[in-house]
Scaffold this active site. Structure first.
Site, mmCIF file in Angstrom:
data_model
loop_
_atom_site.group_PDB
_atom_site.id
_atom_site.type_symbol
_atom_site.label_atom_id
_atom_site.label_comp_id
_atom_site.label_asym_id
_atom_site.label_seq_id
_atom_site.Cartn_x
_atom_site.Cartn_y
_atom_site.Cartn_z
ATOM 1 N N ASN A 155 40.000 40.576 55.669
ATOM 2 C CA ASN A 155 38.534 40.467 55.667
ATOM 3 C C ASN A 155 38.070 39.035 55.832
ATOM 4 O O ASN A 155 38.798 38.095 55.517
ATOM 5 C CB ASN A 155 37.962 40.930 54.309
ATOM 6 N N GLY A 185 45.020 42.859 51.540
ATOM 7 C CA GLY A 185 46.315 42.805 52.224
ATOM 8 C C GLY A 185 46.690 41.375 52.581
ATOM 9 O O GLY A 185 47.823 40.931 52.344
ATOM 10 N N GLY A 206 41.782 41.721 33.055
ATOM 11 C CA GLY A 206 41.022 40.467 33.088
ATOM 12 C C GLY A 206 41.404 39.561 31.928
ATOM 13 O O GLY A 206 42.598 39.326 31.684
ATOM 14 N N GLY A 228 44.284 40.414 29.549
ATOM 15 C CA GLY A 228 45.682 40.355 29.981
ATOM 16 C C GLY A 228 46.083 41.602 30.747
ATOM 17 O O GLY A 228 45.278 42.169 31.490
ATOM 18 N N ASP A 259 45.244 40.391 43.188
ATOM 19 C CA ASP A 259 46.220 40.351 44.288
ATOM 20 C C ASP A 259 47.373 39.413 43.929
ATOM 21 O O ASP A 259 48.549 39.723 44.177
ATOM 22 C CB ASP A 259 45.552 39.841 45.578
HETATM 23 O O1 RIB Z 1 40.974 41.391 46.027
HETATM 24 C C1 RIB Z 1 40.094 40.446 46.555
HETATM 25 C C2 RIB Z 1 39.694 40.835 47.944
HETATM 26 O O2 RIB Z 1 39.013 42.066 47.867
HETATM 27 C C3 RIB Z 1 38.762 39.874 48.622
HETATM 28 O O3 RIB Z 1 39.431 38.873 49.333
HETATM 29 C C4 RIB Z 1 37.908 40.787 49.479
HETATM 30 O O4 RIB Z 1 38.173 40.679 50.830
HETATM 31 C C5 RIB Z 1 38.182 42.203 48.972
HETATM 32 O O5 RIB Z 1 38.928 42.891 49.878
#
Ligand code: RIB
Length: 315
Positions: free
Chosen positions: A13, A45, A226, A229, A256
């Site tokens: 994105n 991703g 968050g 933990g 992520d």
């Molecule tokens: O997890 C964070 C991401 O979620 C952001 O970078 C945004 O693009 C959404 O997809």
């Protein structure tokens, strides 16, 4: 130690992130009012693939961008950060995905996503990647067609590769087709969307984790909570792993980073407890800067903080 080989299947994105002390204060005409915004590259991703590469794995991404400047820029950044982009398709006539992230006054955020090219990520693309190379684990999220999520799981299973579902963005999906998955890891909103159980207190967290376990027979349910933990449930026991205390500037990409760091530690032979602590350390570094993708720590930064908290815990 062999370098972990991770295949990430998921979204790419452009991110627009809104900030400001007013947060979501409403103006008289009903608009959300913020003070400033920044533009970043992102997508779950892409963030996860770059996190895997920065944290020392061989990382390949299956994804899709449009034939627009954002897509070209994204492929360049992925390659510059060491991600294998052979299976990232640039698709004519569509736009690269877009995510608007609103940091709210009361904490947390609200996201609005336009899937764009991400809606064209297909199981066939995943099958091609799996046929071409060997991987230790596959990591996927829900920012792509649901059939591709299920198709990725089936394809990885045929190759006997453990799959991790980072269950964002928040969505209610039938879990039965993920029967036997290695790990499912939602944050608080995602856990609620998947299970209908409020995870505000520890008993809710446990119930939601049990629900995920019962509906998927996963090896591990790992809840990202968050500032509280992370909570691990392995089908019998549950354990809370407190977050690493760091000032929070922007939580984008923290989940992520957490999930990817945890997977890498596991691939390197760490225990699940060590892996979660490593994920907590990496996520704490991510939240201390603005943006998601640009805030992912290096291997050295993550290792240093992990070593520090491990030593402190031993004292
Ligand atoms: O997890 C964070 C991401 O979620 C952001 O970078 C945004 O693009 C959404 O997809």
């Amino acid at each position: 130690m062999a370098i972990p080989r991770i295949l990430v299947v998921g979204s790419i994105n452009q991110d627009i992130i809104f900030y400001g002390p007013q947060g979501d204060a409403m103006s008289v005409n009903g608009c959300l009012v913020f003070d400033s915004f920044d533009e970043f590259q992102g997508g779950k991703g892409a963030n996860q693939a770059i996190a895997a590469a920065k944290l020392g794995a061989y990382s390949s991404l299956v994804g899709a961008v449009g034939d627009d400047p954002a897509g070209k820029g994204m492929i360049k950044t992925l390659a510059d950060e060491g991600v294998e982009t052979t299976f990232v398709s640039a698709i004519k006539g569509v736009k690269t995905g877009l995510s608007a992230i609103f940091n709210m006054r009361k904490g947390g955020y609200v996201g609005t996503n336009v899937l764009g090219a991400n809606s064209l990520i297909s199981t066939a693309m995943v099958e091609n990647a799996l046929a071409a190379e060997k991987f230790d684990m596959v990591l996927m999220q829900l920012e792509m067609p649901l059939e591709t999520v299920y198709g990725t799981y089936s394809a990885a299973r045929k190759h006997s590769i453990p799959v991790v579902l980072d269950a964002g963005p928040a969505k209610h999906i039938p879990l039965e087709r993920l029967e036997g998955i290695f790990m499912i890891s939602p944050n608080e909103a995602e856990a609620y969307a998947l299970t209908g159980i409020d995870v505000a207190d520890e008993s809710g967290v446990r119930k939601a984790a049990e629900y995920l376990y019962e509906h998927t027979s996963c090896t591990y349910a790992v809840m990202k909570l968050g500032p509280r933990g992370a909570y691990l449930f392995d089908g019998q026991d549950g354990e809370m792993f407190p977050a690493v205390d760091k000032p929070c500037v922007d939580t984008t990409g923290a989940g992520d980073t957490f999930t990817t760091a945890m997977m890498i530690k596991l691939c390197e032979g760490g225990s699940i407890s060590e892996a979660i602590q490593y994920g907590n350390a990496a996520a704490a570094l991510c939240i201390s800067k603005k943006g998601g993708l640009v805030s992912i720590p290096s291997r050295k930064e993550a290792d240093d903080l992990y070593d520090q908290i491990t030593k402190e815990a031993e004292l």
